[in-house]
Design a protein around this motif. Structure first.
Motif, PDB file in Angstrom:
ATOM      1  N   LEU A   3       0.707   6.025  -7.366  1.00  0.00           N
ATOM      2  CA  LEU A   3      -0.566   6.681  -7.672  1.00  0.00           C
ATOM      3  C   LEU A   3      -0.489   8.195  -7.483  1.00  0.00           C
ATOM      4  CD1 LEU A   3      -3.407   6.063  -8.636  1.00  0.00           C
ATOM      5  CD2 LEU A   3      -4.084   5.750  -6.253  1.00  0.00           C
ATOM      6  N   ASP A   4       0.179   8.634  -6.429  1.00  0.00           N
ATOM      7  CA  ASP A   4       0.305  10.074  -6.173  1.00  0.00           C
ATOM      8  C   ASP A   4       1.147  10.788  -7.221  1.00  0.00           C
ATOM      9  OD1 ASP A   4      -1.282   9.798  -3.938  1.00  0.00           O
ATOM     10  OD2 ASP A   4       0.351  10.047  -2.487  1.00  0.00           O
ATOM     11  N   LEU A  29      -2.038  -0.818 -10.908  1.00  0.00           N
ATOM     12  CA  LEU A  29      -3.058   0.040 -10.292  1.00  0.00           C
ATOM     13  C   LEU A  29      -4.385  -0.200 -10.987  1.00  0.00           C
ATOM     14  CD1 LEU A  29      -1.052   3.396 -10.324  1.00  0.00           C
ATOM     15  CD2 LEU A  29      -1.304   1.849  -8.367  1.00  0.00           C
ATOM     16  N   SER A  42       0.832  -1.206   0.000  1.00  0.00           N
ATOM     17  CA  SER A  42       0.000   0.000   0.000  1.00  0.00           C
ATOM     18  C   SER A  42       0.870   1.261   0.000  1.00  0.00           C
ATOM     19  CB  SER A  42      -0.968  -0.003   1.183  1.00  0.00           C
ATOM     20  OG  SER A  42      -0.268  -0.084   2.400  1.00  0.00           O
ATOM     21  N   HIS A  43       2.019   1.206   0.637  1.00  0.00           N
ATOM     22  CA  HIS A  43       2.949   2.345   0.647  1.00  0.00           C
ATOM     23  C   HIS A  43       3.463   2.634  -0.761  1.00  0.00           C
ATOM     24  CE1 HIS A  43       7.051   4.104   1.064  1.00  0.00           C
ATOM     25  NE2 HIS A  43       6.391   4.914   1.875  1.00  0.00           N
ATOM     26  N   ASP A  44       3.911   1.576  -1.464  1.00  0.00           N
ATOM     27  CA  ASP A  44       4.414   1.749  -2.825  1.00  0.00           C
ATOM     28  C   ASP A  44       3.305   2.149  -3.790  1.00  0.00           C
ATOM     29  OD1 ASP A  44       6.922   1.142  -1.870  1.00  0.00           O
ATOM     30  OD2 ASP A  44       7.027  -0.830  -2.811  1.00  0.00           O
ATOM     31  N   ARG A  45       2.122   1.599  -3.572  1.00  0.00           N
ATOM     32  CA  ARG A  45       0.975   1.964  -4.410  1.00  0.00           C
ATOM     33  C   ARG A  45       0.699   3.461  -4.308  1.00  0.00           C
ATOM     34  NH1 ARG A  45      -4.386   2.815  -5.043  1.00  0.00           N
ATOM     35  NH2 ARG A  45      -5.517   1.519  -6.520  1.00  0.00           N
ATOM     36  N   LYS A  46       0.750   3.984  -3.089  1.00  0.00           N
ATOM     37  CA  LYS A  46       0.506   5.415  -2.868  1.00  0.00           C
ATOM     38  C   LYS A  46       1.568   6.263  -3.558  1.00  0.00           C
ATOM     39  CE  LYS A  46      -0.291   8.850   0.779  1.00  0.00           C
ATOM     40  NZ  LYS A  46      -0.786   9.785  -0.182  1.00  0.00           N
ATOM     41  N   ILE A  47       2.829   5.851  -3.485  1.00  0.00           N
ATOM     42  CA  ILE A  47       3.915   6.594  -4.143  1.00  0.00           C
ATOM     43  C   ILE A  47       3.647   6.692  -5.644  1.00  0.00           C
ATOM     44  CG2 ILE A  47       6.359   6.496  -4.817  1.00  0.00           C
ATOM     45  CD1 ILE A  47       6.894   5.280  -2.005  1.00  0.00           C
TER      46      ILE A  47
END
Length: 180
Positions: free
Chosen positions: A12-13, A177, A5-10
């Motif tokens: 996606l953001d 994603l 989830s941390h890498d996904r946020k990086i």
């Protein structure tokens, strides 16, 4: 292998939304901001490298044009060849073509007839930035098979799930994603 989830946020953001592009009502997902963000791009490419290390791939095939970027980087990291799948009329040698439907009409993609060398049944990963309706990607996967290789998976950075592009896809589909 799933994305944390941390890498996904990086990742996606780092992708910019452009409202009303190319026409009103569409929110375009702009990956140029992912490409110019070294932390996000490295996070993405590290994830893809880890995912595909055990696949024993022979080639990565990237779809014109953004699939070239991710595909070439991944091919280099995995130590395999890169093959471009191009829009009609862009490749200089003998090609094989596949048509696919658009909302109003048809388009075509091509691959060199000898794209995968002499290796019959070469294991190929197909990659692109986005799967929407899936027409281009399905045509590209068919081309890989037509020239004697095997599309073992199709990978997309983003999937617009509400358009159901993965339905009817023969090789497995992996999306980093999923956007609904």
């Amino acid at each position: 292998m799933t994305l944390s989830s941390h890498d996904r946020k990086i990742i996606l953001d780092s992708i910019r939304d452009i409202p009303d592009f190319p026409k009103p009502g569409i929110v375009f997902k702009d990956i140029t901001t992912l490409l110019n963000n070294p932390k996000a791009l490295n996070t993405l490419m590290n994830h893809l490298t880890e995912r595909y290390l055990s696949y024993d791939l022979d080639y990565i095939a990237g779809i014109d044009a953004r699939g070239f970027i991710f595909g070439a980087i991944l091919a280099d990291r995995l130590g395999v060849g890169f093959v471009p799948v191009r829009k009609k009329g862009k490749l200089p040698y003998t090609t094989v073509a596949e048509k696919y439907s658009l909302e109003y009409g048809f388009d075509e993609v091509e691959i060199h007839i000898d794209a995968f060398g002499e290796k019959e049944g070469a294991k190929v990963l197909l990659i692109d930035d986005l799967i929407a309706t899936g027409g281009t990607a399905k045509a590209a996967a068919n081309l890989i098979d037509k020239v004697g290789a095997q599309c073992v998976e199709a990978c997309f950075i983003m999937e617009l799930g509400f358009l159901k592009g993965r339905e009817g896809f023969t090789p497995p589909v992996y999306s980093v994603l999923e956007i609904d």
